[in-house]
Design a protein around this motif. Structure first.
Motif, mmCIF file in Angstrom:
data_model
loop_
_atom_site.group_PDB
_atom_site.id
_atom_site.type_symbol
_atom_site.label_atom_id
_atom_site.label_comp_id
_atom_site.label_asym_id
_atom_site.label_seq_id
_atom_site.Cartn_x
_atom_site.Cartn_y
_atom_site.Cartn_z
ATOM 1 N N SER A 173 -10.508 -32.800 -14.811
ATOM 2 C CA SER A 173 -10.909 -32.481 -16.223
ATOM 3 C C SER A 173 -10.290 -31.202 -16.588
ATOM 4 C CB SER A 173 -12.617 -32.502 -16.056
ATOM 5 O OG SER A 173 -13.066 -32.124 -17.430
ATOM 6 N N ARG A 174 -10.427 -30.145 -15.954
ATOM 7 C CA ARG A 174 -9.799 -28.927 -16.132
ATOM 8 C C ARG A 174 -8.389 -28.824 -16.682
ATOM 9 N NH1 ARG A 174 -13.610 -26.652 -12.321
ATOM 10 N NH2 ARG A 174 -15.241 -26.045 -13.437
ATOM 11 N N GLN A 175 -7.477 -29.791 -15.670
ATOM 12 C CA GLN A 175 -6.280 -30.035 -16.051
ATOM 13 C C GLN A 175 -6.024 -30.511 -17.407
ATOM 14 O OE1 GLN A 175 -3.554 -32.160 -13.088
ATOM 15 N NE2 GLN A 175 -5.199 -31.327 -11.579
ATOM 16 N N GLY A 176 -6.736 -31.407 -17.743
ATOM 17 C CA GLY A 176 -6.791 -32.419 -19.025
ATOM 18 C C GLY A 176 -7.186 -31.196 -20.040
ATOM 19 N N LYS A 177 -7.862 -30.215 -20.082
ATOM 20 C CA LYS A 177 -8.363 -29.196 -20.986
ATOM 21 C C LYS A 177 -6.918 -28.183 -21.183
ATOM 22 C CE LYS A 177 -13.238 -29.100 -20.924
ATOM 23 N NZ LYS A 177 -14.484 -28.349 -20.495
ATOM 24 N N LEU A 209 -4.348 -23.959 -15.227
ATOM 25 C CA LEU A 209 -3.705 -25.107 -14.925
ATOM 26 C C LEU A 209 -3.109 -25.431 -13.421
ATOM 27 C CD1 LEU A 209 -2.657 -27.976 -15.844
ATOM 28 C CD2 LEU A 209 -0.538 -26.874 -16.400
ATOM 29 N N GLU A 210 -2.499 -24.210 -13.119
ATOM 30 C CA GLU A 210 -1.906 -24.077 -11.516
ATOM 31 C C GLU A 210 -3.124 -24.312 -10.463
ATOM 32 O OE1 GLU A 210 1.078 -24.298 -10.390
ATOM 33 O OE2 GLU A 210 1.501 -24.517 -12.740
ATOM 34 N N ASP A 211 -4.140 -23.651 -10.874
ATOM 35 C CA ASP A 211 -5.325 -23.767 -9.879
ATOM 36 C C ASP A 211 -6.062 -25.089 -10.092
ATOM 37 O OD1 ASP A 211 -5.318 -21.265 -8.776
ATOM 38 O OD2 ASP A 211 -7.201 -20.457 -9.669
ATOM 39 N N SER A 212 -6.146 -25.772 -10.980
ATOM 40 C CA SER A 212 -6.739 -27.082 -11.118
ATOM 41 C C SER A 212 -5.715 -28.004 -10.385
ATOM 42 C CB SER A 212 -7.245 -27.458 -12.649
ATOM 43 O OG SER A 212 -5.856 -27.353 -13.329
ATOM 44 N N LYS A 213 -4.480 -27.680 -10.466
ATOM 45 C CA LYS A 213 -3.459 -28.862 -10.056
ATOM 46 C C LYS A 213 -3.791 -28.517 -8.497
ATOM 47 C CE LYS A 213 0.550 -29.108 -11.637
ATOM 48 N NZ LYS A 213 1.778 -28.685 -12.516
ATOM 49 N N THR A 214 -4.099 -27.283 -8.034
ATOM 50 C CA THR A 214 -4.059 -27.010 -6.477
ATOM 51 C C THR A 214 -5.120 -27.881 -6.085
ATOM 52 O OG1 THR A 214 -2.787 -25.021 -6.824
ATOM 53 C CG2 THR A 214 -3.973 -25.461 -4.661
ATOM 54 N N GLN A 225 -10.978 -13.908 -2.912
ATOM 55 C CA GLN A 225 -11.138 -13.462 -1.512
ATOM 56 C C GLN A 225 -11.559 -14.767 -0.860
ATOM 57 O OE1 GLN A 225 -13.829 -10.063 -0.884
ATOM 58 N NE2 GLN A 225 -13.334 -9.407 -2.947
ATOM 59 N N ALA A 226 -12.586 -15.622 -1.482
ATOM 60 C CA ALA A 226 -13.125 -16.803 -1.068
ATOM 61 C C ALA A 226 -11.914 -17.725 -0.725
ATOM 62 C CB ALA A 226 -13.855 -17.595 -1.858
ATOM 63 N N ILE A 227 -10.635 -17.843 -1.583
ATOM 64 C CA ILE A 227 -9.661 -18.796 -1.342
ATOM 65 C C ILE A 227 -9.015 -18.197 -0.210
ATOM 66 C CG2 ILE A 227 -7.450 -19.164 -2.345
ATOM 67 C CD1 ILE A 227 -9.057 -19.692 -5.206
ATOM 68 N N SER A 228 -8.733 -16.937 -0.038
ATOM 69 C CA SER A 228 -8.083 -16.133 0.952
ATOM 70 C C SER A 228 -8.538 -16.536 2.527
ATOM 71 C CB SER A 228 -7.921 -14.796 0.987
ATOM 72 O OG SER A 228 -9.124 -14.136 1.080
ATOM 73 N N LEU A 229 -9.922 -16.650 2.442
ATOM 74 C CA LEU A 229 -10.449 -17.034 3.746
ATOM 75 C C LEU A 229 -10.512 -18.500 3.770
ATOM 76 C CD1 LEU A 229 -13.730 -14.731 3.234
ATOM 77 C CD2 LEU A 229 -12.082 -14.532 4.719
ATOM 78 N N THR A 230 -10.410 -19.410 2.798
ATOM 79 C CA THR A 230 -10.871 -20.773 3.088
ATOM 80 C C THR A 230 -9.692 -21.335 1.875
ATOM 81 O OG1 THR A 230 -12.923 -20.826 3.619
ATOM 82 C CG2 THR A 230 -12.117 -22.959 3.138
ATOM 83 N N PRO A 231 -8.456 -21.512 2.318
ATOM 84 C CA PRO A 231 -7.427 -21.754 1.216
ATOM 85 C C PRO A 231 -7.447 -23.306 1.088
ATOM 86 C CG PRO A 231 -6.218 -21.252 3.243
ATOM 87 C CD PRO A 231 -7.692 -20.786 3.346
ATOM 88 N N LYS A 232 -7.954 -24.017 1.721
ATOM 89 C CA LYS A 232 -8.262 -25.477 1.617
ATOM 90 C C LYS A 232 -9.249 -26.032 0.884
ATOM 91 C CE LYS A 232 -4.142 -26.272 3.188
ATOM 92 N NZ LYS A 232 -2.919 -26.848 2.411
ATOM 93 N N ASN A 233 -10.122 -25.195 0.156
ATOM 94 C CA ASN A 233 -11.166 -25.516 -0.540
ATOM 95 C C ASN A 233 -10.804 -25.918 -1.972
ATOM 96 O OD1 ASN A 233 -14.086 -25.433 -1.897
ATOM 97 N ND2 ASN A 233 -14.752 -24.797 0.136
ATOM 98 N N ALA A 234 -11.021 -27.086 -2.221
ATOM 99 C CA ALA A 234 -10.704 -27.346 -3.740
ATOM 100 C C ALA A 234 -11.783 -26.918 -4.715
ATOM 101 C CB ALA A 234 -10.773 -28.968 -3.998
ATOM 102 N N ALA A 235 -13.003 -26.765 -4.518
ATOM 103 C CA ALA A 235 -13.848 -26.124 -5.403
ATOM 104 C C ALA A 235 -13.807 -24.779 -5.690
ATOM 105 C CB ALA A 235 -15.288 -26.194 -4.748
ATOM 106 N N TYR A 236 -13.063 -23.770 -4.757
ATOM 107 C CA TYR A 236 -12.752 -22.552 -5.050
ATOM 108 C C TYR A 236 -11.813 -22.351 -5.985
ATOM 109 C CZ TYR A 236 -15.787 -21.472 -0.660
ATOM 110 O OH TYR A 236 -16.369 -21.445 0.343
ATOM 111 N N ARG A 278 -12.167 -20.495 -9.748
ATOM 112 C CA ARG A 278 -11.300 -19.730 -10.182
ATOM 113 C C ARG A 278 -10.467 -20.177 -11.516
ATOM 114 N NH1 ARG A 278 -6.678 -16.857 -6.505
ATOM 115 N NH2 ARG A 278 -5.388 -18.772 -6.987
ATOM 116 N N SER A 279 -10.105 -21.644 -11.632
ATOM 117 C CA SER A 279 -9.395 -22.244 -12.819
ATOM 118 C C SER A 279 -10.294 -21.985 -14.119
ATOM 119 C CB SER A 279 -9.180 -23.600 -12.470
ATOM 120 O OG SER A 279 -8.811 -24.052 -13.540
ATOM 121 N N ALA A 280 -11.771 -22.344 -13.679
ATOM 122 C CA ALA A 280 -12.707 -22.040 -14.735
ATOM 123 C C ALA A 280 -12.630 -20.564 -15.517
ATOM 124 C CB ALA A 280 -14.243 -22.719 -14.515
#
Length: 524
Positions: free
Chosen positions: A109-113, A91-96, A62-73, A77-79
């Motif tokens: 870091s999450r991509q590496g994992k 992996l897809e979320d961390s790459k985005t 929901q947060a991403i749908s409101l602010t789709p350009k926020n890397a932290a969100y 979600r990747s975590a």
């Protein structure tokens, strides 16, 4: 009045509509959108802390749908996806996240994992190196880079173990790899090869099925699965899997070689069986020998081949060699019923009745409804019982088919040789031996010269049973061996030279009775 009311109502602003969570309607301004997105993120964090990862993902979405350009969100979600073992989504979320913010350290870091989990070692190294470019003192990235190096080293050692046929060592190394990279397909293939070498066939089947479920185009998984079927002697099914591997990779040489080997083995075994059944025993022996040389690792098939070659050797009466082969057959397959039956028969032929009984008992346990096996066990026990008595045929030196005249001649010859009065010049040990031999010879003759006693003896029955008047004379009908000898010789020794007449040999040290049953005598 109605018109005035209508005009009044049309000037009123619409009332706010509550959301299912009690929130107000969709925010309108950019600032309101950011505030609402942060609220969703915070709720996601709260659910994450309670290990409610799926609920956390819904709030982060929901947060991403409101602010789709926020890397932290995306990072959050990747975590959550990682905690649910959805590595690809994580992996897809961390790459985005890093696409949005190329300096987002947690994203790399999450991509590496994720790459490590998937076994994409090069990409994992690249991501952790990027973290250290952004934060040279990042302790976690340094630690994970060491794990990347460890995976590379352990994988190398595992593959070297396969090449050296050190399958246990290879398995130990690859388990270390999979503890860090559990979805590393190459590591799973190496593990399957190691378990195949250790003949852990059920485990290999389970693992290759898992690999093929994830990657139906993995030719090596088809090949390894085919090898399991091959070692289970399911040749048609094995060939199908090898052909599947070749369809996926026409240059897969191992699969092509294995198909050729399977067909050669089938032909050689059939050649041996055909030769054996047609009575060409030498050709059968050679065909089985050729087949045994093709794949020393195929325990099940080689067990059958050794058993078949043992049958050929038995036909050639090469019993010692046959026993070596049948022992190898059982060593390779401890549950091979036919091998136990064949060895039992071989033991019977070798007059090793105790060993034969043991093998027939094993066979009876393996197939407790087989009446033929039970009858053979009964016969073996009878022969064992007979073998534990004195062998009267052997004592007289005649075969079991000897005629009455042959038995008389044998008795005369043996009695003349071992009569105690003809063996008085030796040591006490020698004279005692002569006395025992003379007694056993008389006992043997008294049984074998009597058709009824001989029949009972041959059937393994006690010769005294039902005979009456036998006393404890060990089957001699109460006749002293010296008296028996005198009766046989007509009351005198006739032709024995200086030994003179011996009709009155009842006295002296030879005059006592040598009766009693003797079940400790000669064995076969």
């Amino acid at each position: 009045i109605g018109l005035l009311v209508s005009l009044y109502m049309s000037d009123k602003s619409p009332s706010p509509v509550s959301s299912p969570q009690g929130e107000t309607s969709k925010p309108q301004t950019e600032e309101e959108i950011k505030v609402r997105a942060e609220e969703m993120k915070n709720k996601g964090n709260a659910e994450y802390q309670k290990a409610n990862y799926q609920e956390a993902i819904e709030f982060y979405s929901q947060a991403i749908s409101l602010t789709p350009k926020n890397a932290a969100y995306y990072g959050n979600r990747s975590a959550a996806y990682m905690m649910l073992s959805d590595t690809k989504a994580a992996l897809e979320d961390s790459k985005t996240a890093t696409d949005i913010d190329p300096k987002f350290v947690k994203g790399y870091s999450r991509q590496g994992k994720c790459y490590m989990m998937l076994g994409q070692i090069y990409d994992s190294r690249r991501c952790y190196s990027r973290v250290l470019e952004l934060e040279p003192a990042n302790a976690e990235a340094k630690k994970e880079l060491k794990n990347v190096e460890r995976v590379e080293v352990e994988l190398h050692d595992a593959e070297a173990g396969l090449e050296g046929r050190s399958y246990g060592r290879s398995l130990n190394h690859i388990e270390q790899v999979l503890s860090l990279a559990p979805n590393y397909t190459r590591a799973k293939i190496v593990k399957a090869y190691a378990m195949l070498g250790l003949k852990q066939f059920p485990k290999v089947t389970k693992l290759t099925n898992e690999i093929l479920a994830e990657d139906p185009s993995n030719g090596e998984a088809y090949y390894i699965r085919g090898m399991v079927l091959y070692y289970d002697s399911k040749f048609p099914q094995a060939i199908q899997f090898f052909q599947n591997a070749l369809t996926l990779d026409p240059d897969f040489a191992k699969a092509r070689v294995q198909i050729k080997l399977v067909r050669t083995l089938e032909n050689k075994k059939k050649e041996g069986n055909d030769a054996f059944n047609s009575g060409n025993i030498d050709a059968a022996y050679q065909a089985y020998t050729d087949a045994l040389a093709l794949d020393p690792e195929h325990n099940a098939l080689n067990s059958q081949l050794y058993a078949n070659r043992a049958a050929a050797l038995m036909k050639q009466t090469k019993r010692s060699e046959a026993l070596e082969d049948i022992n190898k057959a059982i060593e390779l397959d401890a549950n091979y019923l036919r091998a136990y039956l064949r060895r039992a028969q071989l033991y019977m032929d070798m007059e090793k009745y105790e060993e034969a009984v043991r093998d027939y008992e094993k066979a009876a346990q393996m197939d407790d409804e087989n009446m033929d096996v039970r009858q053979k066990l009964k016969n073996a026990k009878l022969e064992l019982k007979k073998s534990l008595r004195k062998d009267y045929y052997k004592i007289l030196g005649v075969g079991k088919e000897a005629t009455e005249d042959e038995i008389k001649k044998a008795y005369r010859k043996a009695a003349l040789k071992w009569h105690p009065d003809k063996n008085t010049g030796g040591t006490k040990e020698e004279t005692d031996h002569a006395e025992k031999m003379f007694k056993d010879i008389g006992e043997a003759y008294s049984v074998l010269s009597d058709s009824q006693k001989r029949r009972r003896y041959d059937m393994g029955q006690d010769v005294e049973d039902g005979m009456g008047g036998m006393g404890d004379m060990g089957g001699m009908g109460g006749i002293d061996p010296n008296v028996l000898f005198s009766m046989f010789m007509g009351g005198g020794m006739g032709g024995m030279g200086g030994m003179g007449g011996m009709g009155g040999m009842g006295g002296g040290r030879h005059g006592h009775s040598h009766g009693g049953r003797h079940h400790h005598g000669h064995s076969h």
